[in-house]
Scaffold this motif. Structure first.
Motif, PDB file in Angstrom:
ATOM      1  N   HIS A  57       0.845  -1.188   0.000  1.00  0.00           N
ATOM      2  CA  HIS A  57       0.000   0.000   0.000  1.00  0.00           C
ATOM      3  C   HIS A  57       0.886   1.246   0.000  1.00  0.00           C
ATOM      4  O   HIS A  57       1.837   1.337   0.775  1.00  0.00           O
ATOM      5  N   VAL A  58       0.568   2.184  -0.873  1.00  0.00           N
ATOM      6  CA  VAL A  58       1.274   3.460  -0.934  1.00  0.00           C
ATOM      7  C   VAL A  58       0.239   4.565  -1.060  1.00  0.00           C
ATOM      8  O   VAL A  58      -0.882   4.335  -1.520  1.00  0.00           O
ATOM      9  N   THR A  59       0.596   5.759  -0.645  1.00  0.00           N
ATOM     10  CA  THR A  59      -0.307   6.895  -0.789  1.00  0.00           C
ATOM     11  C   THR A  59      -0.210   7.457  -2.200  1.00  0.00           C
ATOM     12  O   THR A  59       0.813   7.318  -2.872  1.00  0.00           O
ATOM     13  N   ILE A  60      -1.283   8.088  -2.648  1.00  0.00           N
ATOM     14  CA  ILE A  60      -1.301   8.698  -3.977  1.00  0.00           C
ATOM     15  C   ILE A  60      -0.190   9.731  -4.102  1.00  0.00           C
ATOM     16  O   ILE A  60       0.525   9.789  -5.111  1.00  0.00           O
ATOM     17  N   GLU A  61      -0.019  10.546  -3.043  1.00  0.00           N
ATOM     18  CA  GLU A  61       0.957  11.626  -3.099  1.00  0.00           C
ATOM     19  C   GLU A  61       2.390  11.111  -3.238  1.00  0.00           C
ATOM     20  O   GLU A  61       3.245  11.796  -3.794  1.00  0.00           O
ATOM     21  N   SER A  62       2.657   9.894  -2.735  1.00  0.00           N
ATOM     22  CA  SER A  62       4.027   9.392  -2.748  1.00  0.00           C
ATOM     23  C   SER A  62       4.467   8.909  -4.134  1.00  0.00           C
ATOM     24  O   SER A  62       5.663   8.882  -4.424  1.00  0.00           O
ATOM     25  N   TRP A  96      -0.181  14.690  -9.318  1.00  0.00           N
ATOM     26  CA  TRP A  96      -1.345  13.969  -9.842  1.00  0.00           C
ATOM     27  C   TRP A  96      -2.472  14.885 -10.301  1.00  0.00           C
ATOM     28  O   TRP A  96      -3.271  14.522 -11.169  1.00  0.00           O
ATOM     29  N   ASP A 118       6.528  -3.282   2.205  1.00  0.00           N
ATOM     30  CA  ASP A 118       5.240  -2.642   2.459  1.00  0.00           C
ATOM     31  C   ASP A 118       5.301  -1.850   3.755  1.00  0.00           C
ATOM     32  O   ASP A 118       5.829  -2.308   4.764  1.00  0.00           O
ATOM     33  N   ASP A 176       8.068   4.293   2.689  1.00  0.00           N
ATOM     34  CA  ASP A 176       7.809   5.242   1.610  1.00  0.00           C
ATOM     35  C   ASP A 176       8.592   4.831   0.367  1.00  0.00           C
ATOM     36  O   ASP A 176       9.762   4.444   0.467  1.00  0.00           O
TER      37      ASP A 176
END
Length: 213
Positions: free
Chosen positions: A116-121, A126, A169, A172
């Motif tokens: 799982h990763v954040t959209i911002e990372s 975006w 996982d 970052d």
């Protein structure tokens, strides 16, 4: 006074920075203001000074003053110039060669992904694109991630592919800095049909622009 090319570069960086802060897509702003798709990027590429009426329209749209737009204090990390470490070039080259040979398999990221990763990372810009796709390939306990962002306005296409590494996982991801060329070559192996469709649209757009010039 700064040379025109430096002023245009500062202006475009400021527009992108302010749009990002306000969670506004540059492409959407262009559409809302009636600008041709990709106009702001072309200012930067051609170092063409925009007319004041367009600058005024952007100021009103973003709710900023001329000084805020032209003299924004943009963080250093927002600059487009990035040092490419030799290790990153080696990583991109090896990933490309293994992908082209078929030894490395990639998968499209879905809800049941193993990390799982954040959209911002993985999509720091975006808001500038309408479509976002993530592919990944595993290595030991970690992953390499390929991201694709693109937008289409009429026949105008803007796209960007980038690579990231994720040790495991929960951590970052790290951006693997390289030019877009290797990432796009990897995309050609990962999703050949989409790659060819996008390239075809970009080529057609260039040819239409040439005929209309």
């Amino acid at each position: 006074m700064k040379p025109v090319n430096e002023m245009v570069d500062q202006l475009v960086k400021a527009i992108r920075f302010i749009c990002k802060k306000q969670n506004i897509s540059v492409s959407q702003m262009e559409a809302d203001l009636g600008f041709s798709p990709g106009l702001i990027s072309r200012w930067n590429k051609t170092k063409t000074s925009p007319s004041f009426d367009k600058i005024a329209a952007i100021m009103e749209y973003l709710g900023v003053t001329y000084d805020e737009l032209m003299f924004s204090n943009i963080p250093e990390q927002s600059a487009n110039t990035t040092f490419i470490h030799p290790k990153d070039k080696e990583l991109c080259e090896k990933l490309r060669l293994e992908s082209e040979s078929g030894r490395r398999k990639w998968f499209e990221l879905r809800k049941d992904a193993p990390f799982h990763v954040t959209i911002e990372s993985i999509f720091p810009d975006w808001t500038e694109f309408h479509f976002h796709i993530v592919y990944y390939t595993a290595f030991k306990d970690g992953f390499f991630i390929l991201t694709l962002q693109y937008e289409i306005h009429d026949t105008q296409l803007n796209m960007k592919a980038e690579l990231f590494s994720l040790a495991e996982d929960g951590l970052d991801p790290r951006h693997i800095h390289d030019d877009d060329l290797n990432a796009m070559k990897i995309l050609k192996c990962v999703d050949h049909d989409l790659y060819m469709d996008l390239v075809s649209q970009k080529t057609e757009s260039m040819e239409d622009d040439f005929l209309a010039s």
